[in-house]
Design an enzyme around this catalytic site. Structure first.
Site, PDB file in Angstrom:
ATOM      1  N   CYS A   4       0.435  29.185 -19.835  1.00 22.94           N
ATOM      2  CA  CYS A   4      -0.123  28.268 -20.840  1.00 22.94           C
ATOM      3  C   CYS A   4       0.518  26.900 -20.613  1.00 22.94           C
ATOM      4  CB  CYS A   4       0.149  28.778 -22.256  1.00 22.94           C
ATOM      5  SG  CYS A   4      -0.243  27.547 -23.514  1.00 22.94           S
ATOM      6  N   ASP A  30      -1.576  12.403 -25.151  1.00 24.61           N
ATOM      7  CA  ASP A  30      -2.624  13.072 -24.375  1.00 24.61           C
ATOM      8  C   ASP A  30      -2.739  12.418 -22.994  1.00 24.61           C
ATOM      9  OD1 ASP A  30      -5.375  14.872 -25.261  1.00 24.61           O
ATOM     10  OD2 ASP A  30      -5.461  13.698 -23.414  1.00 24.61           O
ATOM     11  N   ASN A  87     -10.354  21.385 -31.479  1.00 25.80           N
ATOM     12  CA  ASN A  87     -11.503  22.030 -30.848  1.00 25.80           C
ATOM     13  C   ASN A  87     -11.235  23.521 -30.785  1.00 25.80           C
ATOM     14  OD1 ASN A  87     -12.932  19.621 -30.329  1.00 25.80           O
ATOM     15  ND2 ASN A  87     -11.629  19.214 -28.565  1.00 25.80           N
ATOM     16  N   HIS A  98      -4.242  26.771 -26.396  1.00 23.07           N
ATOM     17  CA  HIS A  98      -3.023  26.800 -27.219  1.00 23.07           C
ATOM     18  C   HIS A  98      -3.354  25.854 -28.368  1.00 23.07           C
ATOM     19  CE1 HIS A  98       1.595  26.710 -27.600  1.00 23.07           C
ATOM     20  NE2 HIS A  98       1.121  25.942 -28.584  1.00 23.07           N
ATOM     21  N   HIS A 100      -3.983  23.141 -30.794  1.00 20.72           N
ATOM     22  CA  HIS A 100      -3.509  21.756 -30.811  1.00 20.72           C
ATOM     23  C   HIS A 100      -4.435  20.907 -31.661  1.00 20.72           C
ATOM     24  CE1 HIS A 100      -6.231  22.211 -27.371  1.00 20.72           C
ATOM     25  NE2 HIS A 100      -6.586  20.955 -27.577  1.00 20.72           N
ATOM     26  N   HIS A 102      -5.671  16.925 -32.150  1.00 19.53           N
ATOM     27  CA  HIS A 102      -5.718  15.575 -31.600  1.00 19.53           C
ATOM     28  C   HIS A 102      -5.539  14.599 -32.765  1.00 19.53           C
ATOM     29  CE1 HIS A 102      -7.769  16.809 -27.738  1.00 19.53           C
ATOM     30  NE2 HIS A 102      -8.088  17.843 -28.501  1.00 19.53           N
TER      31      HIS A 102
HETATM   32  P1  DGP Z   1      -9.146  20.248 -25.803  1.00 21.36           P
HETATM   33  O1  DGP Z   1     -10.342  19.830 -25.008  1.00 21.36           O
HETATM   34  O2  DGP Z   1      -9.342  20.061 -27.287  1.00 21.36           O
HETATM   35  O3  DGP Z   1      -8.690  21.643 -25.424  1.00 21.36           O
HETATM   36  O4  DGP Z   1      -7.993  19.213 -25.407  1.00 21.36           O
HETATM   37  C1  DGP Z   1      -7.038  19.414 -24.429  1.00 21.36           C
HETATM   38  C2  DGP Z   1      -6.372  18.081 -24.207  1.00 21.36           C
HETATM   39  O5  DGP Z   1      -5.168  18.310 -23.492  1.00 21.36           O
HETATM   40  C3  DGP Z   1      -7.181  17.090 -23.379  1.00 21.36           C
HETATM   41  O6  DGP Z   1      -7.450  15.949 -24.196  1.00 21.36           O
HETATM   42  C4  DGP Z   1      -6.286  16.719 -22.218  1.00 21.36           C
HETATM   43  C5  DGP Z   1      -4.936  17.222 -22.627  1.00 21.36           C
HETATM   44  N1  DGP Z   1      -4.119  17.730 -21.560  1.00 21.36           N
HETATM   45  C6  DGP Z   1      -4.443  18.742 -20.694  1.00 21.36           C
HETATM   46  N2  DGP Z   1      -3.426  18.969 -19.850  1.00 21.36           N
HETATM   47  C7  DGP Z   1      -2.428  18.104 -20.214  1.00 21.36           C
HETATM   48  C8  DGP Z   1      -1.112  17.870 -19.705  1.00 21.36           C
HETATM   49  O7  DGP Z   1      -0.625  18.514 -18.768  1.00 21.36           O
HETATM   50  N3  DGP Z   1      -0.394  16.889 -20.322  1.00 21.36           N
HETATM   51  C9  DGP Z   1      -0.897  16.164 -21.376  1.00 21.36           C
HETATM   52  N4  DGP Z   1      -0.107  15.224 -21.898  1.00 21.36           N
HETATM   53  N5  DGP Z   1      -2.123  16.379 -21.881  1.00 21.36           N
HETATM   54  C10 DGP Z   1      -2.872  17.333 -21.291  1.00 21.36           C
END
Ligand code: DGP
Length: 114
Positions: A4, A30, A87, A98, A100, A102
């Site tokens: 994860c 993000d 989401n 996992h 989260h 935004h």
């Molecule tokens: P969602 O589509 O709601 O599952 O959003 C996942 C978000 O996670 C997306 O906006 C990009 C972000 N993300 C994915 N991998 C990483 C990472 O390795 N580091 C950071 N800082 N953000 C990440």
């Protein structure tokens, strides 16, 4: 949880830019910001999504929401406005499984939410 990305970020195995951390939550910028300010708030305990988190640990969910407001204040967008989005599942385009939230703001956001 193995494999994860967000568990690895919480554990410090993958780098992130921390915005806030407490016992139950971790907040970081993000990687692909969708507004001038875009921070992710995650629970330290692994849940795939909000449905599973609510079934297992409403404490984690409320701690995350509280952290979203702390982050908004820290970013200086608590008065100008911001959006909290989670989401859940395929139709919502969830890409990291996992829980989260935004925290998005720092500019005028779209009136449309979908
Ligand atoms: P969602 O589509 O709601 O599952 O959003 C996942 C978000 O996670 C997306 O906006 C990009 C972000 N993300 C994915 N991998 C990483 C990472 O390795 N580091 C950071 N800082 N953000 C990440």
């Amino acid at each position: 949880m193995d494999n994860c990305i967000f568990c690895k970020i919480i554990a410090g195995e993958i780098p992130s830019t921390k915005v806030y951390e407490d016992e139950k939550t971790y907040a970081f910028y993000d990687l692909n910001p969708q507004a001038k300010q875009h921070v992710l708030v995650v629970g330290k305990r692994h849940h795939n999504n909000i449905v599973e988190a609510c079934e297992d640990s409403i404490d984690t969910v409320s701690a995350c929401i509280n952290t979203c407001t702390i982050v908004a204040k820290q970013l200086g967008i608590d008065k100008t406005g911001f959006r909290i989005v989670t989401n859940c599942g395929k139709d919502a385009c969830q890409s990291v499984f996992h829980l989260h939230f935004h925290v998005i703001g720092g500019e005028k956001l779209s009136e449309r939410m979908a």
